[in-house]
Scaffold this active site. Structure first.
Site, PDB file in Angstrom:
ATOM      1  N   GLU A  10       0.821  -1.212   0.000  1.00 26.21           N
ATOM      2  CA  GLU A  10       0.000   0.000   0.000  1.00 26.21           C
ATOM      3  C   GLU A  10       0.855   1.262   0.000  1.00 26.21           C
ATOM      4  O   GLU A  10       0.478   2.263  -0.579  1.00 26.21           O
ATOM      5  CB  GLU A  10      -0.951   0.005   1.196  1.00 26.21           C
ATOM      6  CG  GLU A  10      -2.044  -1.027   1.100  1.00 26.21           C
ATOM      7  CD  GLU A  10      -2.936  -0.883  -0.127  1.00 26.21           C
ATOM      8  OE1 GLU A  10      -3.265   0.253  -0.528  1.00 26.21           O
ATOM      9  OE2 GLU A  10      -3.309  -1.926  -0.697  1.00 26.21           O
ATOM     10  N   GLU A  11       2.009   1.198   0.652  1.00 25.50           N
ATOM     11  CA  GLU A  11       2.870   2.374   0.740  1.00 25.50           C
ATOM     12  C   GLU A  11       3.628   2.650  -0.563  1.00 25.50           C
ATOM     13  O   GLU A  11       3.711   3.785  -1.002  1.00 25.50           O
ATOM     14  CB  GLU A  11       3.859   2.225   1.900  1.00 25.50           C
ATOM     15  CG  GLU A  11       3.223   2.304   3.264  1.00 25.50           C
ATOM     16  CD  GLU A  11       2.701   3.690   3.614  1.00 25.50           C
ATOM     17  OE1 GLU A  11       3.084   4.680   2.965  1.00 25.50           O
ATOM     18  OE2 GLU A  11       1.896   3.772   4.550  1.00 25.50           O
ATOM     19  N   SER A  12       4.215   1.605  -1.150  1.00 23.56           N
ATOM     20  CA  SER A  12       5.138   1.857  -2.269  1.00 23.56           C
ATOM     21  C   SER A  12       5.057   0.854  -3.411  1.00 23.56           C
ATOM     22  O   SER A  12       5.819   0.964  -4.361  1.00 23.56           O
ATOM     23  CB  SER A  12       6.578   1.826  -1.745  1.00 23.56           C
ATOM     24  OG  SER A  12       6.929   0.486  -1.415  1.00 23.56           O
ATOM     25  N   TYR A 122      -7.066   4.354   4.594  1.00 26.26           N
ATOM     26  CA  TYR A 122      -5.825   3.569   4.583  1.00 26.26           C
ATOM     27  C   TYR A 122      -5.992   2.250   5.332  1.00 26.26           C
ATOM     28  O   TYR A 122      -5.583   1.195   4.840  1.00 26.26           O
ATOM     29  CB  TYR A 122      -4.707   4.408   5.214  1.00 26.26           C
ATOM     30  CG  TYR A 122      -3.376   3.725   5.319  1.00 26.26           C
ATOM     31  CD1 TYR A 122      -2.508   3.677   4.240  1.00 26.26           C
ATOM     32  CD2 TYR A 122      -2.959   3.147   6.519  1.00 26.26           C
ATOM     33  CE1 TYR A 122      -1.268   3.068   4.333  1.00 26.26           C
ATOM     34  CE2 TYR A 122      -1.717   2.540   6.624  1.00 26.26           C
ATOM     35  CZ  TYR A 122      -0.882   2.506   5.531  1.00 26.26           C
ATOM     36  OH  TYR A 122       0.347   1.899   5.635  1.00 26.26           O
TER      37      TYR A 122
END
Length: 144
Positions: A10-12, A122
């Site tokens: 999800e972050e990168s 998120y």
């Protein structure tokens, strides 16, 4: 490991060179101040393994911070939200819920009080990815 992988995705999307507009860096998208706090420097924050190690340390730190929430599933939601926007924002949202007489131990109750809509979304996104990884892992185990 599935939850950590979900955060990294999800972050990168597992990109060690990822850089956000807010300044977050690497696979785990750590803000430089957080990266430094957990042992990285300007060059190591871009090394995938080092960035992941620091991200894991940060998640452990957040788990300790939220350890008073004994329901593990709820605790995980607060940890994830804090990972995304910082624990201060989430503690502020809990304070608002508590002052209004609500259940500040429930993410469902607290999340509408989180200022960032991105942060509110998120947690379910990471948990959805986590469940996918869990299912994939279980399917692989059943093939063995």
């Amino acid at each position: 490991w599935q939850l950590l992988a979900a955060v990294a995705w999800e972050e990168s999307h597992f990109n060690p060179r990822a850089h956000s507009q807010a300044g977050a860096c690497g696979v785990m998208q750590l803000m430089p101040q957080t990266a430094y706090r957990f042992g990285l420097n300007d060059s190591t924050m871009w090394v995938g393994e080092e960035n992941i190690r620091a991200g894991v340390e940060y998640i452990k730190f957040l788990q300790d911070k939220w350890s008073f929430i004994t329901n593990r599933q709820e605790q995980t939601k607060f940890v994830l939200a804090s990972y995304n926007v910082g624990p201060g924002s989430i503690f502020q949202a809990r304070r608002e819920v508590r002052e209004a007489g609500g259940n500040s131990y429930s993410w469902t109750t607290v999340s509408p009080h989180v200022a960032s809509s991105y942060a509110r979304n998120y947690v379910p996104r990471v948990l959805k990815t986590y469940r996918k990884y869990l299912n994939m892992s279980q399917n692989c185990d059943s093939i063995k």
